[in-house]
Design an enzyme around this catalytic site. Structure first.
Site, PDB file in Angstrom:
ATOM      1  N   ARG A   1      -7.412  33.239   1.332  1.00 36.15           N
ATOM      2  CA  ARG A   1      -8.571  32.374   1.059  1.00 36.15           C
ATOM      3  C   ARG A   1      -9.707  33.239   0.531  1.00 36.15           C
ATOM      4  NH1 ARG A   1      -7.744  27.312   2.826  1.00 36.15           N
ATOM      5  NH2 ARG A   1      -6.385  26.984   4.624  1.00 36.15           N
TER       6      ARG A   1
ATOM      7  N   GLY B   1     -10.623  23.965  -3.071  1.00 32.61           N
ATOM      8  CA  GLY B   1     -11.429  25.176  -3.267  1.00 32.61           C
ATOM      9  C   GLY B   1     -10.903  25.999  -4.434  1.00 32.61           C
ATOM     10  N   THR B   2      -9.586  26.116  -4.498  1.00 30.66           N
ATOM     11  CA  THR B   2      -8.942  26.864  -5.586  1.00 30.66           C
ATOM     12  C   THR B   2      -9.305  26.249  -6.932  1.00 30.66           C
ATOM     13  OG1 THR B   2      -7.107  27.393  -4.130  1.00 30.66           O
ATOM     14  CG2 THR B   2      -6.675  27.581  -6.498  1.00 30.66           C
TER      15      THR B   2
ATOM     16  N   ILE C   1      -1.216  20.200   1.859  1.00 25.52           N
ATOM     17  CA  ILE C   1      -0.654  19.211   2.788  1.00 25.52           C
ATOM     18  C   ILE C   1      -1.692  18.135   3.082  1.00 25.52           C
ATOM     19  CG2 ILE C   1       0.849  20.932   3.849  1.00 25.52           C
ATOM     20  CD1 ILE C   1      -0.969  20.707   6.369  1.00 25.52           C
ATOM     21  N   ASP C   2      -2.946  18.370   2.679  1.00 27.79           N
ATOM     22  CA  ASP C   2      -4.002  17.394   2.976  1.00 27.79           C
ATOM     23  C   ASP C   2      -4.033  16.230   1.983  1.00 27.79           C
ATOM     24  OD1 ASP C   2      -4.637  19.103   4.971  1.00 27.79           O
ATOM     25  OD2 ASP C   2      -6.478  19.866   4.080  1.00 27.79           O
TER      26      ASP C   2
ATOM     27  N   LEU D   1       3.052  24.456  11.993  1.00 28.43           N
ATOM     28  CA  LEU D   1       4.390  23.865  11.820  1.00 28.43           C
ATOM     29  C   LEU D   1       4.421  22.982  10.578  1.00 28.43           C
ATOM     30  CD1 LEU D   1       5.432  22.399  15.281  1.00 28.43           C
ATOM     31  CD2 LEU D   1       6.698  24.043  13.906  1.00 28.43           C
TER      32      LEU D   1
ATOM     33  N   ARG E   1       2.801  23.275   7.804  1.00 29.37           N
ATOM     34  CA  ARG E   1       2.700  23.925   6.492  1.00 29.37           C
ATOM     35  C   ARG E   1       3.968  24.681   6.134  1.00 29.37           C
ATOM     36  NH1 ARG E   1      -3.281  26.008   6.389  1.00 29.37           N
ATOM     37  NH2 ARG E   1      -2.346  28.066   6.321  1.00 29.37           N
TER      38      ARG E   1
HETATM   39  O1  F6P Z   1      -4.319  23.889   3.653  1.00 27.79           O
HETATM   40  C1  F6P Z   1      -5.141  22.923   4.210  1.00 27.79           C
HETATM   41  C2  F6P Z   1      -5.193  23.086   5.684  1.00 27.79           C
HETATM   42  O2  F6P Z   1      -3.904  22.930   6.143  1.00 27.79           O
HETATM   43  C3  F6P Z   1      -6.164  22.169   6.393  1.00 27.79           C
HETATM   44  O3  F6P Z   1      -5.634  20.944   6.766  1.00 27.79           O
HETATM   45  C4  F6P Z   1      -6.595  23.000   7.589  1.00 27.79           C
HETATM   46  O4  F6P Z   1      -7.871  22.617   8.016  1.00 27.79           O
HETATM   47  C5  F6P Z   1      -6.588  24.375   7.035  1.00 27.79           C
HETATM   48  O5  F6P Z   1      -5.595  24.382   6.027  1.00 27.79           O
HETATM   49  C6  F6P Z   1      -6.368  25.470   8.042  1.00 27.79           C
HETATM   50  O6  F6P Z   1      -6.147  26.664   7.357  1.00 27.79           O
HETATM   51  P1  F6P Z   1      -6.132  28.134   7.871  1.00 27.79           P
HETATM   52  O7  F6P Z   1      -6.092  28.104   9.363  1.00 27.79           O
HETATM   53  O8  F6P Z   1      -4.918  28.720   7.265  1.00 27.79           O
HETATM   54  O9  F6P Z   1      -7.352  28.770   7.326  1.00 27.79           O
END
Ligand code: F6P
Length: 364
Positions: free
Chosen positions: A73, A111-112, A133-134, A288, A290
């Protein structure tokens, strides 16, 4: 033609299937094409790293979860901040040129896409691909990774139901989805949840407890088989109380952190237990959802989106993100969709249908 590919933000199933489709289409249809993978999302572009992706690297990855390129990220708001030296955006643009790229494919979420729009406005040829996945990317009916997450969450809720039923418990299953409740809504409906709590529909603890108490009062001993009343509540991680809704996200988070929580789920389980006397538990599905192999729908979607994106590159169409519209694959200008979200419509058909079959959203 030299093509770069990066995967950015949270991983999901289908990323490798997209990488494969971009590569296969390009190797089949673009003369003298060279493809490089940029490791760990925008971090790799900032530090100027890349590695050759050969035809053979694409073998056997259509069913592989995660991403062969790695991801990270890189917050959008940091892209244009000057620390000591050039901004991250300037570094990325310089490295895009240094790598000799003719096009960069950015596989990622909202964001990307914002950063992709920025790169395009600075002269880089970018094509975005909607991953998450959102399912909250504006301008596309569906994102890749979403359906696999729905299938996984549904299966987990089915399994949790056996415990809820056996013990006569109320179990809150927390699924991902901070801003958008698509995953909670779809998995909740598919798994036959009694209640679904979404970020888009603030709920009241009173209404939730009342629903559970009334259901208990209504349940009659079944002459045919032994069955205790139980409840399955599917809550998105971004589910919010009506009383919290008026506060800024930051202030809400502060109150929760003071309670040692990040989401409303543990607090709600406690409240339900205290007020209704029901044995209440919660389970957070977390990563799980993702991980793992993409379902056939996502493999198909990823292949269509990836192939189409490579075709756009071959034709010289840049500054866009590929999208699904009905049964068609199309594209939107990055500038049109960046910074926007596709949220669940509280008055839409799915929510209305769910209410129609007795599912509560904890709001009325
Ligand atoms: O990719 C989106 C998402 O799965 C959101 O639903 C969740 O809030 C977030 O990623 C959590 O991401 P991480 O814990 O990897 O930063």
């Amino acid at each position: 033609m030299k093509l770069g590919i990066l995967t950015s933000g949270g991983d999901c199933s289908g990323l490798n299937a997209v990488i494969r489709a971009i590569g296969l289409y390009a190797f089949e249809n673009i003369k003298n094409v060279e493809i490089v993978g940029i490791p760990d999302g925008y971090s790799g572009l900032i530090s100027g790293e890349c590695f050759q992706l050969k035809r053979d690297d694409l073998n056997g990855i259509i069913d592989r979860g995660g991403t062969i390129l790695g991801t990270s990220r890189q917050p959008y708001k940091m892209m244009t901040v000057a620390e000591d030296g050039p901004t991250r955006l300037q570094e990325m643009c310089a490295n895009y040129k240094k790598m000799g790229l003719d096009c960069l494919f950015t596989l990622g979420g909202a964001g990307t896409h914002k950063t992709a729009a920025l790169l395009y406005s600075e002269g880089c040829n970018v094509i975005g691909l909607p991953k998450t996945i959102d399912n909250d990317i504006f301008g596309t009916d569906v994102t890749f990774g979403f359906q696999t997450a729905v299938e996984t969450a549904t299966e987990c809720i089915d399994r949790i139901r056996t415990t809820a039923a056996g013990h006569g418990r109320t179990i809150i299953v927390e699924v991902m989805g901070n801003k958008a409740g698509w995953l909670a809504l779809n998995a909740g409906i598919a798994a036959g949840a009694d209640m679904i709590l979404l970020p888009e529909i603030p709920f009241s603890e009173d209404i939730v407890c009342d629903f559970i108490s009334k259901k208990k009062a209504k349940s009659q001993p079944n002459g045919q088989r032994y069955e205790k009343p139980y409840n399955i509540i599917v809550a998105a991680e971004g589910a919010v109380l009506q009383s919290e809704y008026k506060f800024k996200k930051r202030d809400r988070a502060f109150v929760r952190v003071e309670r040692g929580e990040t989401t409303i789920t543990p607090h709600l389980a406690e409240v339900i237990g205290e007020r209704t006397g029901e044995e209440t538990r919660s389970t957070v599905l977390g990563y799980l959802q993702r991980g793992g192999t993409p379902c056939a729908f996502d493999r198909m979607l990823s292949t269509r989106l990836g192939g189409y994106a490579a075709k756009l590159a071959a034709e010289g169409t840049f500054g866009v993100s590929v999208a699904v519209c009905g049964d068609k694959i199309t594209f939107n200008a990055l500038a049109e969709i960046a910074g926007k979200y596709k949220l669940v419509d509280p008055d839409g058909e799915r929510v209305s249908m769910a209410r129609g079959i007795g599912i509560s959203f904890g709001d009325k």
